[in-house]
Design a protein around this motif. Structure first.
Motif, PDB file in Angstrom:
ATOM      1  N   LEU A 135       7.403  -2.859  28.861  1.00 14.35           N
ATOM      2  CA  LEU A 135       6.859  -2.260  30.118  1.00 14.35           C
ATOM      3  C   LEU A 135       7.856  -2.190  31.053  1.00 14.35           C
ATOM      4  CD1 LEU A 135       3.494  -4.083  30.174  1.00 14.35           C
ATOM      5  CD2 LEU A 135       3.877  -1.929  29.411  1.00 14.35           C
ATOM      6  N   GLY A 136       7.642  -0.714  31.854  1.00 20.83           N
ATOM      7  CA  GLY A 136       8.762  -0.612  32.668  1.00 20.83           C
ATOM      8  C   GLY A 136       8.268  -0.954  34.117  1.00 20.83           C
ATOM      9  N   GLU A 137       8.992  -0.912  35.172  1.00 23.93           N
ATOM     10  CA  GLU A 137       8.351  -1.367  36.522  1.00 23.93           C
ATOM     11  C   GLU A 137       7.310  -0.380  36.956  1.00 23.93           C
ATOM     12  OE1 GLU A 137      10.142  -2.428  41.048  1.00 23.93           O
ATOM     13  OE2 GLU A 137      11.666  -2.022  39.655  1.00 23.93           O
ATOM     14  N   GLY A 138       7.636   0.896  36.748  1.00 17.53           N
ATOM     15  CA  GLY A 138       6.778   1.811  37.262  1.00 17.53           C
ATOM     16  C   GLY A 138       5.241   1.672  36.449  1.00 17.53           C
ATOM     17  N   GLN A 139       5.292   1.250  35.224  1.00 16.41           N
ATOM     18  CA  GLN A 139       4.043   1.079  34.511  1.00 16.41           C
ATOM     19  C   GLN A 139       3.344  -0.356  35.212  1.00 16.41           C
ATOM     20  OE1 GLN A 139       6.172   0.881  30.624  1.00 16.41           O
ATOM     21  NE2 GLN A 139       4.245   1.977  29.775  1.00 16.41           N
ATOM     22  N   LEU A 140       3.957  -1.188  35.358  1.00 20.73           N
ATOM     23  CA  LEU A 140       3.469  -2.305  35.771  1.00 20.73           C
ATOM     24  C   LEU A 140       2.880  -2.068  37.318  1.00 20.73           C
ATOM     25  CD1 LEU A 140       6.040  -5.110  34.780  1.00 20.73           C
ATOM     26  CD2 LEU A 140       3.813  -4.805  33.906  1.00 20.73           C
ATOM     27  N   GLN A 141       3.584  -1.262  38.047  1.00 26.78           N
ATOM     28  CA  GLN A 141       3.053  -1.173  39.471  1.00 26.78           C
ATOM     29  C   GLN A 141       1.746  -0.124  39.344  1.00 26.78           C
ATOM     30  OE1 GLN A 141       6.483   0.861  41.207  1.00 26.78           O
ATOM     31  NE2 GLN A 141       7.326  -1.075  42.000  1.00 26.78           N
ATOM     32  N   LYS A 142       2.131   0.883  38.289  1.00 29.91           N
ATOM     33  CA  LYS A 142       0.569   1.502  38.074  1.00 29.91           C
ATOM     34  C   LYS A 142      -0.728   0.738  37.575  1.00 29.91           C
ATOM     35  CE  LYS A 142      -1.898   5.324  37.849  1.00 29.91           C
ATOM     36  NZ  LYS A 142      -2.458   5.847  39.269  1.00 29.91           N
ATOM     37  N   LEU A 143      -0.323  -0.128  36.641  1.00 34.69           N
ATOM     38  CA  LEU A 143      -1.230  -1.343  36.181  1.00 34.69           C
ATOM     39  C   LEU A 143      -1.829  -1.872  37.311  1.00 34.69           C
ATOM     40  CD1 LEU A 143      -2.820  -2.419  33.827  1.00 34.69           C
ATOM     41  CD2 LEU A 143      -0.784  -4.077  33.766  1.00 34.69           C
ATOM     42  N   ASN A 144      -1.227  -2.396  38.193  1.00 30.44           N
ATOM     43  CA  ASN A 144      -1.404  -3.151  39.295  1.00 30.44           C
ATOM     44  C   ASN A 144      -2.479  -2.491  40.130  1.00 30.44           C
ATOM     45  OD1 ASN A 144      -0.401  -5.879  38.739  1.00 30.44           O
ATOM     46  ND2 ASN A 144       1.408  -5.544  39.346  1.00 30.44           N
ATOM     47  N   GLN A 145      -1.837  -1.399  40.568  1.00 31.16           N
ATOM     48  CA  GLN A 145      -2.750  -0.391  41.360  1.00 31.16           C
ATOM     49  C   GLN A 145      -4.155  -0.163  40.643  1.00 31.16           C
ATOM     50  OE1 GLN A 145      -0.261   2.921  41.567  1.00 31.16           O
ATOM     51  NE2 GLN A 145       1.190   2.337  43.279  1.00 31.16           N
ATOM     52  N   THR A 146      -4.201   0.218  39.532  1.00 31.41           N
ATOM     53  CA  THR A 146      -5.370   0.497  38.658  1.00 31.41           C
ATOM     54  C   THR A 146      -6.339  -0.784  38.751  1.00 31.41           C
ATOM     55  OG1 THR A 146      -4.314   2.070  37.395  1.00 31.41           O
ATOM     56  CG2 THR A 146      -6.405   1.151  36.570  1.00 31.41           C
ATOM     57  N   LEU A 147      -5.698  -1.936  38.371  1.00 34.12           N
ATOM     58  CA  LEU A 147      -6.568  -2.987  38.616  1.00 34.12           C
ATOM     59  C   LEU A 147      -6.972  -3.587  40.126  1.00 34.12           C
ATOM     60  CD1 LEU A 147      -4.454  -5.462  35.787  1.00 34.12           C
ATOM     61  CD2 LEU A 147      -6.633  -4.288  35.632  1.00 34.12           C
ATOM     62  N   GLU A 148      -6.223  -3.161  40.778  1.00 31.66           N
ATOM     63  CA  GLU A 148      -6.624  -3.562  42.241  1.00 31.66           C
ATOM     64  C   GLU A 148      -7.871  -2.551  42.718  1.00 31.66           C
ATOM     65  OE1 GLU A 148      -4.870  -3.519  46.820  1.00 31.66           O
ATOM     66  OE2 GLU A 148      -3.704  -2.808  45.265  1.00 31.66           O
ATOM     67  N   GLN A 149      -7.867  -1.278  42.265  1.00 34.51           N
ATOM     68  CA  GLN A 149      -8.846  -0.125  42.344  1.00 34.51           C
ATOM     69  C   GLN A 149     -10.224  -0.606  41.780  1.00 34.51           C
ATOM     70  OE1 GLN A 149      -8.557   2.506  44.907  1.00 34.51           O
ATOM     71  NE2 GLN A 149     -10.735   2.153  44.275  1.00 34.51           N
ATOM     72  N   LEU A 150      -9.851  -1.062  40.381  1.00 38.61           N
ATOM     73  CA  LEU A 150     -11.050  -1.725  39.749  1.00 38.61           C
ATOM     74  C   LEU A 150     -11.770  -2.775  40.631  1.00 38.61           C
ATOM     75  CD1 LEU A 150     -10.015  -1.522  36.031  1.00 38.61           C
ATOM     76  CD2 LEU A 150     -11.895  -0.105  37.118  1.00 38.61           C
ATOM     77  N   TYR A 151     -10.780  -3.686  41.012  1.00 41.71           N
ATOM     78  CA  TYR A 151     -11.593  -5.031  41.533  1.00 41.71           C
ATOM     79  C   TYR A 151     -12.246  -4.203  42.939  1.00 41.71           C
ATOM     80  CZ  TYR A 151     -11.404  -9.110  44.553  1.00 41.71           C
ATOM     81  OH  TYR A 151     -11.945 -10.090  45.334  1.00 41.71           O
ATOM     82  N   LYS A 152     -11.569  -3.414  43.718  1.00 41.09           N
ATOM     83  CA  LYS A 152     -12.078  -2.876  44.954  1.00 41.09           C
ATOM     84  C   LYS A 152     -13.534  -2.434  44.590  1.00 41.09           C
ATOM     85  CE  LYS A 152      -7.894  -2.426  47.837  1.00 41.09           C
ATOM     86  NZ  LYS A 152      -7.011  -1.379  48.307  1.00 41.09           N
ATOM     87  N   ASN A 153     -13.582  -1.610  43.450  1.00 32.50           N
ATOM     88  CA  ASN A 153     -14.887  -1.063  43.058  1.00 32.50           C
ATOM     89  C   ASN A 153     -15.895  -1.830  42.955  1.00 32.50           C
ATOM     90  OD1 ASN A 153     -13.419   1.362  43.440  1.00 32.50           O
ATOM     91  ND2 ASN A 153     -13.480   1.961  41.178  1.00 32.50           N
ATOM     92  N   LEU A 154     -15.654  -3.164  42.193  1.00 33.28           N
ATOM     93  CA  LEU A 154     -16.627  -3.959  41.920  1.00 33.28           C
ATOM     94  C   LEU A 154     -16.873  -4.945  42.927  1.00 33.28           C
ATOM     95  CD1 LEU A 154     -15.135  -4.733  38.290  1.00 33.28           C
ATOM     96  CD2 LEU A 154     -17.369  -3.597  38.694  1.00 33.28           C
ATOM     97  N   ALA A 155     -16.005  -5.172  43.702  1.00 35.69           N
ATOM     98  CA  ALA A 155     -16.139  -6.063  45.061  1.00 35.69           C
ATOM     99  C   ALA A 155     -17.080  -5.438  46.263  1.00 35.69           C
ATOM    100  CB  ALA A 155     -14.719  -6.415  45.723  1.00 35.69           C
ATOM    101  N   GLU A 156     -17.564  -4.008  46.014  1.00 36.77           N
ATOM    102  CA  GLU A 156     -18.458  -3.410  46.824  1.00 36.77           C
ATOM    103  C   GLU A 156     -19.553  -3.738  46.852  1.00 36.77           C
ATOM    104  OE1 GLU A 156     -17.859   0.778  46.548  1.00 36.77           O
ATOM    105  OE2 GLU A 156     -15.752   0.755  47.226  1.00 36.77           O
ATOM    106  N   ASP A 157     -20.305  -4.066  48.000  1.00 38.05           N
ATOM    107  CA  ASP A 157     -21.681  -4.342  47.893  1.00 38.05           C
ATOM    108  C   ASP A 157     -22.757  -3.362  47.705  1.00 38.05           C
ATOM    109  OD1 ASP A 157     -20.560  -6.649  50.028  1.00 38.05           O
ATOM    110  OD2 ASP A 157     -21.758  -7.457  48.526  1.00 38.05           O
TER     111      ASP A 157
END
Length: 157
Positions: A135-157
Motif C-alpha cells: 500500500l502506498g502513502e496515498g492509498q493509506l491517506q485515502k483509506l483514512n479519509q474514507t474511514l473518517e467519513q464513515l465514522y462521521k456519517n455514523l456518529a451523526e444523531d
C-alpha cells in the motif's frame, strides 16, 4: 434518505446486495484478523488489547481523564474505569484527582507503563508493517479519509 440505484448493491436490505462488496463485511474481517494477530502478539509479553489501547492513548495524549480515554477508545466509561483501575493495580499508570475539578480522575503513565509500551511496539511492529505491505502513502491517506467519513456519517444523531 434516497439510495441511488448504483449504491443498492451495498445496502443489505436491497435485492441487489452482495456481501463481498459490502464495506462493513471487509471492515469486520480486517478488524477480526487484526484483533487475533494483536492478541497473539500481546499475550507473549503478558498484556492485552484493552491495556495496549489505554497505554497508547496516554502515550499520544499525555495525561487524560478517564472520560477522555473512553472517548478515544470508543468504549463505555464503566469499562474504561475498570481497565484503568486494573492497570493502576499493575503499576502501569497512576491516577490523580484533577486540580481544578475534584470529580475528574486524571490518568498518566508510570515508568513501568512506558516500558510496556516499548515492549508492545516491538511485539506488534511486524503486524503493522505486514498490514500496510503493498500500500502506498496515498492509498493509506485515502483509506483514512474514507474511514473518517464513515465514522462521521455514523456518529451523526
Amino acid at each position: 434518505m434516497a439510495i441511488s440505484k448504483k449504491l443498492r448493491r451495498y445496502i443489505p436490505s436491497s435485492e441487489e446486495f452482495c456481501y463481498e462488496e459490502f464495506p462493513f463485511y471487509w471492515l469486520a474481517r480486517v478488524q477480526g484478523i487484526y484483533t487475533q494477530q494483536l492478541e497473539k502478539a500481546l499475550k507473549k509479553i503478558g498484556t492485552d488489547i484493552p491495556t495496549w489501547r489505554v497505554l497508547f492513548i496516554l502515550k499520544e495524549q499525555g495525561k487524560c481523564s478517564v472520560s477522555e480515554i473512553s472517548v478515544h477508545a470508543i468504549a463505555k466509561l464503566s469499562t474504561v474505569t475498570r481497565i484503568v483501575y486494573r492497570m493502576k493495580a499493575e503499576g502501569l499508570i497512576e491516577t490523580n484527582t484533577h486540580a481544578e475539578d475534584g470529580r475528574v480522575t486524571e490518568v498518566s503513565l508510570t515508568e513501568k507503563g512506558q516500558n510496556l509500551i516499548i515492549q508492545a511496539q516491538r511485539s506488534t511492529e511486524k503486524i503493522f508493517a505486514r498490514s500496510f505491505d503493498n500500500l502506498g502513502e496515498g492509498q493509506l491517506q485515502k483509506l483514512n479519509q474514507t474511514l473518517e467519513q464513515l465514522y462521521k456519517n455514523l456518529a451523526e444523531d
